[in-house]
Design a protein around this motif. Structure first.
Motif, PDB file in Angstrom:
ATOM      1  N   VAL A   1       0.855  -1.197   0.000  1.00 51.39           N
ATOM      2  CA  VAL A   1       0.000   0.000   0.000  1.00 51.39           C
ATOM      3  C   VAL A   1       0.885   1.238   0.000  1.00 51.39           C
ATOM      4  CG1 VAL A   1      -1.639   1.323   1.364  1.00 51.39           C
ATOM      5  CG2 VAL A   1      -1.854  -1.146   1.219  1.00 51.39           C
TER       6      VAL A   1
ATOM      7  N   TRP B   1       0.943   4.708   1.141  1.00 50.23           N
ATOM      8  CA  TRP B   1       0.068   5.428   2.045  1.00 50.23           C
ATOM      9  C   TRP B   1      -0.340   6.804   1.554  1.00 50.23           C
ATOM     10  CZ3 TRP B   1       4.030   3.232   5.694  1.00 50.23           C
ATOM     11  CH2 TRP B   1       3.599   1.981   6.170  1.00 50.23           C
ATOM     12  N   SER B   2       0.474   7.423   0.728  1.00 48.49           N
ATOM     13  CA  SER B   2       0.018   8.735   0.287  1.00 48.49           C
ATOM     14  C   SER B   2      -1.113   8.579  -0.707  1.00 48.49           C
ATOM     15  CB  SER B   2       1.147   9.531  -0.339  1.00 48.49           C
ATOM     16  OG  SER B   2       1.384   9.044  -1.642  1.00 48.49           O
TER      17      SER B   2
ATOM     18  N   LEU C   1      -3.975   7.167  -0.122  1.00 51.58           N
ATOM     19  CA  LEU C   1      -5.308   7.010   0.454  1.00 51.58           C
ATOM     20  C   LEU C   1      -6.251   7.689  -0.519  1.00 51.58           C
ATOM     21  CD1 LEU C   1      -5.072   7.846   4.290  1.00 51.58           C
ATOM     22  CD2 LEU C   1      -6.022   5.791   3.292  1.00 51.58           C
ATOM     23  N   PRO C   2      -7.336   7.012  -0.908  1.00 50.66           N
ATOM     24  CA  PRO C   2      -8.186   7.597  -1.943  1.00 50.66           C
ATOM     25  C   PRO C   2      -8.777   8.928  -1.487  1.00 50.66           C
ATOM     26  CG  PRO C   2      -9.264   5.700  -0.926  1.00 50.66           C
ATOM     27  CD  PRO C   2      -7.879   5.743  -0.390  1.00 50.66           C
TER      28      PRO C   2
ATOM     29  N   GLU D   1     -11.671  10.196  -1.379  1.00 48.01           N
ATOM     30  CA  GLU D   1     -12.878  10.268  -0.558  1.00 48.01           C
ATOM     31  C   GLU D   1     -12.568   9.955   0.901  1.00 48.01           C
ATOM     32  OE1 GLU D   1     -12.536   8.064  -3.002  1.00 48.01           O
ATOM     33  OE2 GLU D   1     -13.037   6.036  -2.318  1.00 48.01           O
ATOM     34  N   LEU D   2     -11.577   9.096   1.158  1.00 46.79           N
ATOM     35  CA  LEU D   2     -11.217   8.824   2.555  1.00 46.79           C
ATOM     36  C   LEU D   2     -10.484  10.017   3.156  1.00 46.79           C
ATOM     37  CD1 LEU D   2     -10.121   5.084   2.850  1.00 46.79           C
ATOM     38  CD2 LEU D   2     -12.308   6.157   3.360  1.00 46.79           C
TER      39      LEU D   2
ATOM     40  N   THR E   1     -13.030  12.514   4.018  1.00 47.25           N
ATOM     41  CA  THR E   1     -13.735  12.166   5.256  1.00 47.25           C
ATOM     42  C   THR E   1     -12.884  12.497   6.471  1.00 47.25           C
ATOM     43  OG1 THR E   1     -14.858  10.360   4.122  1.00 47.25           O
ATOM     44  CG2 THR E   1     -14.926  10.320   6.511  1.00 47.25           C
ATOM     45  N   ILE E   2     -11.600  12.164   6.409  1.00 44.68           N
ATOM     46  CA  ILE E   2     -10.725  12.485   7.543  1.00 44.68           C
ATOM     47  C   ILE E   2     -10.697  13.984   7.771  1.00 44.68           C
ATOM     48  CG2 ILE E   2      -8.342  12.448   8.397  1.00 44.68           C
ATOM     49  CD1 ILE E   2      -7.973   9.813   6.825  1.00 44.68           C
TER      50      ILE E   2
ATOM     51  N   CYS F   1       0.671  17.249   1.581  1.00 42.07           N
ATOM     52  CA  CYS F   1       1.145  16.880   0.242  1.00 42.07           C
ATOM     53  C   CYS F   1       0.018  17.175  -0.745  1.00 42.07           C
ATOM     54  CB  CYS F   1       1.531  15.390   0.164  1.00 42.07           C
ATOM     55  SG  CYS F   1       0.111  14.274   0.294  1.00 42.07           S
ATOM     56  N   PHE F   2       0.345  17.010  -2.005  1.00 37.42           N
ATOM     57  CA  PHE F   2      -0.585  17.352  -3.084  1.00 37.42           C
ATOM     58  C   PHE F   2      -1.933  16.655  -2.928  1.00 37.42           C
ATOM     59  CE2 PHE F   2      -1.002  19.235  -7.248  1.00 37.42           C
ATOM     60  CZ  PHE F   2      -2.021  18.497  -7.834  1.00 37.42           C
TER      61      PHE F   2
ATOM     62  N   TRP G   1      -3.398  15.263  -0.323  1.00 37.96           N
ATOM     63  CA  TRP G   1      -4.143  15.688   0.863  1.00 37.96           C
ATOM     64  C   TRP G   1      -4.741  17.070   0.630  1.00 37.96           C
ATOM     65  CZ3 TRP G   1      -3.115  13.916   6.388  1.00 37.96           C
ATOM     66  CH2 TRP G   1      -2.761  12.552   6.412  1.00 37.96           C
ATOM     67  N   ARG G   2      -3.928  17.933   0.010  1.00 40.80           N
ATOM     68  CA  ARG G   2      -4.392  19.300  -0.187  1.00 40.80           C
ATOM     69  C   ARG G   2      -5.666  19.355  -1.015  1.00 40.80           C
ATOM     70  NH1 ARG G   2      -2.659  24.082   0.742  1.00 40.80           N
ATOM     71  NH2 ARG G   2      -3.073  25.862  -0.583  1.00 40.80           N
TER      72      ARG G   2
ATOM     73  N   LEU H   1      -8.545   1.049   4.430  1.00 44.77           N
ATOM     74  CA  LEU H   1      -8.609   0.758   2.998  1.00 44.77           C
ATOM     75  C   LEU H   1      -9.439  -0.507   2.756  1.00 44.77           C
ATOM     76  CD1 LEU H   1      -4.950   1.557   1.889  1.00 44.77           C
ATOM     77  CD2 LEU H   1      -7.014   2.803   1.269  1.00 44.77           C
TER      78      LEU H   1
ATOM     79  N   CYS I   1     -11.626   6.921  10.314  1.00 42.33           N
ATOM     80  CA  CYS I   1     -11.319   8.293   9.864  1.00 42.33           C
ATOM     81  C   CYS I   1     -11.306   9.244  11.051  1.00 42.33           C
ATOM     82  CB  CYS I   1     -12.331   8.767   8.827  1.00 42.33           C
ATOM     83  SG  CYS I   1     -12.091   7.984   7.228  1.00 42.33           S
TER      84      CYS I   1
ATOM     85  N   ALA J   1      -8.075  11.321  12.379  1.00 38.53           N
ATOM     86  CA  ALA J   1      -8.142  12.776  12.576  1.00 38.53           C
ATOM     87  C   ALA J   1      -7.683  13.136  13.985  1.00 38.53           C
ATOM     88  CB  ALA J   1      -9.555  13.284  12.321  1.00 38.53           C
TER      89      ALA J   1
ATOM     90  N   PHE K   1       2.820   8.934   8.125  1.00 45.70           N
ATOM     91  CA  PHE K   1       2.128   8.355   6.976  1.00 45.70           C
ATOM     92  C   PHE K   1       3.089   8.015   5.845  1.00 45.70           C
ATOM     93  CE2 PHE K   1      -2.432   8.856   7.849  1.00 45.70           C
ATOM     94  CZ  PHE K   1      -2.374   9.609   8.999  1.00 45.70           C
TER      95      PHE K   1
ATOM     96  N   ILE L   1       4.850   9.972   3.911  1.00 44.76           N
ATOM     97  CA  ILE L   1       4.479  10.770   2.734  1.00 44.76           C
ATOM     98  C   ILE L   1       5.622  11.698   2.378  1.00 44.76           C
ATOM     99  CG2 ILE L   1       2.918  12.584   1.912  1.00 44.76           C
ATOM    100  CD1 ILE L   1       0.811  11.506   3.723  1.00 44.76           C
ATOM    101  N   GLU L   2       5.852  11.803   1.082  1.00 47.37           N
ATOM    102  CA  GLU L   2       6.863  12.760   0.602  1.00 47.37           C
ATOM    103  C   GLU L   2       6.227  14.128   0.448  1.00 47.37           C
ATOM    104  OE1 GLU L   2      10.431  10.669  -0.208  1.00 47.37           O
ATOM    105  OE2 GLU L   2       9.984  12.554  -1.254  1.00 47.37           O
TER     106      GLU L   2
ATOM    107  N   ASP M   1       5.571  16.657  -1.792  1.00 46.90           N
ATOM    108  CA  ASP M   1       5.689  16.746  -3.251  1.00 46.90           C
ATOM    109  C   ASP M   1       5.266  18.102  -3.807  1.00 46.90           C
ATOM    110  OD1 ASP M   1       2.645  14.812  -4.006  1.00 46.90           O
ATOM    111  OD2 ASP M   1       3.053  16.490  -2.661  1.00 46.90           O
ATOM    112  N   PHE M   2       5.331  19.123  -2.970  1.00 43.33           N
ATOM    113  CA  PHE M   2       5.032  20.461  -3.465  1.00 43.33           C
ATOM    114  C   PHE M   2       6.292  21.074  -4.066  1.00 43.33           C
ATOM    115  CE2 PHE M   2       0.846  20.670  -2.020  1.00 43.33           C
ATOM    116  CZ  PHE M   2       0.739  20.327  -0.686  1.00 43.33           C
TER     117      PHE M   2
END
Lengths: 397, 155
Positions: free
Chosen positions: A5, A7-8, A10-11, A13-14, A17-18, A35-36, A38-39, B98, B113, B117, B132, B134-135, B137-138
């Protein structure tokens, strides 16, 4: 083979919701900076955030000559800075409602400013109040002509109109975008209530609510205004003409100022007691008000009557020059229930530079004690600055 | 068609890594996806290529607890939910959410969720990225724009 998976990923819609489960603005802003993906899973302007804990807008720094204004956050115990040239020194705020400040200047303009977004919305100017008969910029010192209820004429200067015409102005909701907001202003000199609605170009009086001028709140589509005896005028200004009905509670005796607050389905009356001190220093007489006590009552429509409340439980109230506000303390760190967070509320004069402390603090309903606000510790000898601190709800909408 | 016997219908769920779980149908249909498969095809062995065995086991644990018939608001269930979720690290929560999303188990998705949060609430942006994996990426220009939007939040 381990789970693959990403992790970045995450679809959306989820992720969305978060983001809707975040209730604090700062958390939401941070969410959108990760990140892009999430934004863009969450809208720039969140519409789900509940009312935020107010910040305390601090007076302009004496030493620094910038447009940066400090806003103290109780939750985070720190001061946030916003760049606000729109609230420069000569401007006064006569209200703070739904996150918008009401700004007056030495001109007739009345505008709303959201300090977070710097959006501006204009309301009808001071010259468009029913009792203002004229405005002449060249008649220095007497720019405004006004008429009293019994037909006499008098004049006011730019400064006098800025400082003492309007006591407080509140909004029914944020004026952002296409919302149908309404505004009600309490006038100092005559105790009149004036109103306007979105799109209108002048103010009108709510004739039958004159003298209900201690405080006004918006509650369930109507404006509730209270007089100094605790009686309420309920004003419906949605139609062509205002309709006023009354809630005649037994006369409240005592107290120097009254506030109305609504919380869920209840209307509360908050009575503020002040004591007066005179400070004579270097041949200057300063009058200093000090709040000594608050009492809170709930409205019982059977009667009708005000019933004293010995505890607010988890509720916390914010009163002062802002639109009175009630919140649940447990929703916010840094804030304790059963307390009243209050600021100066003397809207009549400019007292910049005088001695004494601002009359602000935290009143504990349980034992009647008063604590200083963390950003204004006792004996900090900062003197009083004008305009005084005011509660502002950070509102991105 | 229904018999008077109390025999419970059993379903086998198979993860992509070939682990098989035998569960009662009443537990399996907590997943709308599985419910639809059963109604459409009447299968007794359902392959789930998007879920691994470890995660499927946890999802089944949740669904089993939530098909005992007691009210979803009961103290016991709330306690179970809190313990079930609080004990898990973020990577595990992500795996489960997921899976729950794919299996369309709405209540579990909502709860996770909310938990996520809650966890990220007190984290800085850097800490979130680390948790998470996460990179950032901006582009530098985008970063600048983001900081300016709410400059107060980043000072």
């Amino acid at each position: 083979m381990s789970t693959t998976v990403d992790w970045s990923e995450l679809p959306p819609e989820l992720l969305h919701t978060i983001s809707t489960k975040l209730t604090i603005l700062l958390d939401y802003v941070r969410f959108r900076s990760v990140c892009f993906n999430w934004r863009f899973s969450a809208p720039k302007t969140p519409t789900h955030l509940p009312c935020q804990l107010p910040w305390l807008m601090l007076p302009k720094s004496r030493t620094q000559n910038t447009h940066r204004r400090g806003f103290y956050s109780l939750s985070d115990n720190k001061v946030y800075f916003l760049n606000l040239p729109e609230v420069s020194n000569r401007r006064r705020r006569c209200g703070s409602s739904h996150g918008w400040l009401v700004i007056l200047d030495e001109t007739p303009a009345v505008f709303l400013l959201n300090p977070l977004t710097r959006s501006k919305v204009h309301l009808p100017p001071l010259s468009k109040f029913p009792n203002v008969t004229g405005f002449n910029f060249y008649d220095v010192g007497r720019e405004y002509s006004l008429r009293t209820p019994n037909g006499d004429f008098y004049t006011c200067s730019l400064k006098e109109m800025r400082d003492s015409f309007i006591k407080k102005l509140i909004l029914s909701k944020s004026p952002r975008d296409e919302s149908d907001y309404m505004a009600v202003a309490i006038l100092n000199q005559t105790g009149d209530l004036a109103y306007c609605r979105k799109g209108e170009d002048c103010w009108r009086f709510i004739e039958d609510a004159q003298s209900y001028c201690e405080d006004v709140i918006y509650y369930k589509g109507l404006f509730y205004a209270v007089n100094k005896f605790g009686a309420i005028a309920v004003c419906d200004i949605r139609g062509t003409l205002p309709k006023v009905s009354y809630i005649d509670t037994p006369r409240q005796i005592g107290g120097d100022m009254q506030y109305l607050v609504n919380y869920s389905d209840e209307v509360l009356l908050v009575t503020r007691y002040l004591e007066l001190e005179f400070d004579v220093d270097h041949y200057q007489l300063d009058i200093i008000y000090n709040t000594t006590e608050f009492q809170v009552f709930r409205l019982n429509l059977n009667g009708p009557k005000w019933e004293i409340m010995t505890s607010l439980n988890d509720k916390v109230l914010f009163v002062g020059e802002n639109s009175s506000l009630a919140l649940c303390a447990s929703d916010f760190p840094g804030c304790e229930g059963n307390r009243i967070y209050y600021t100066d509320d003397y809207s009549e004069w400019n007292y910049d530079g005088v001695n004494g402390d601002h009359d602000l603090g935290v009143y504990n309903i349980e034992d009647g004690s008063i604590e200083a606000l963390p950003c204004y510790p006792r004996n900090s000898y900062s003197g009083r600055r004008w305009p005084p601190p005011i509660w502002v709800t950070p509102n991105p909408c | 068609m229904s018999t008077k016997s109390q025999e419970k219908q059993l379903i086998t769920l198979k993860s992509w890594d070939e682990e098989e779980f035998v569960v009662e149908e009443s537990v399996a249909v907590k997943s709308e996806t599985i419910k639809n498969i059963i109604e459409d095809c009447g299968l007794e062995l359902i392959p789930l290529p998007n879920v691994d065995g470890k995660t499927l086991a946890k999802v089944i644990e949740y669904c089993t607890k939530h098909s005992t018939g007691s009210n979803d608001d009961s103290e016991d269930l709330k306690k179970f939910d809190d313990e079930f979720l609080d004990s898990k690290e973020i990577p595990v929560l992500i795996d489960i959410v997921l899976a729950a999303n794919y299996l369309n188990i709405e209540s579990l998705v909502e709860k996770i969720c909310t938990k996520i949060a809650d966890r990220i609430k007190d984290m800085s942006v850097e800490e979130v990225r680390e948790a998470f994996k996460i990179e950032n990426d901006f582009t530098p220009e985008e970063e600048k724009k983001i900081r300016n939007e709410h400059a107060w939040a980043f000072e």
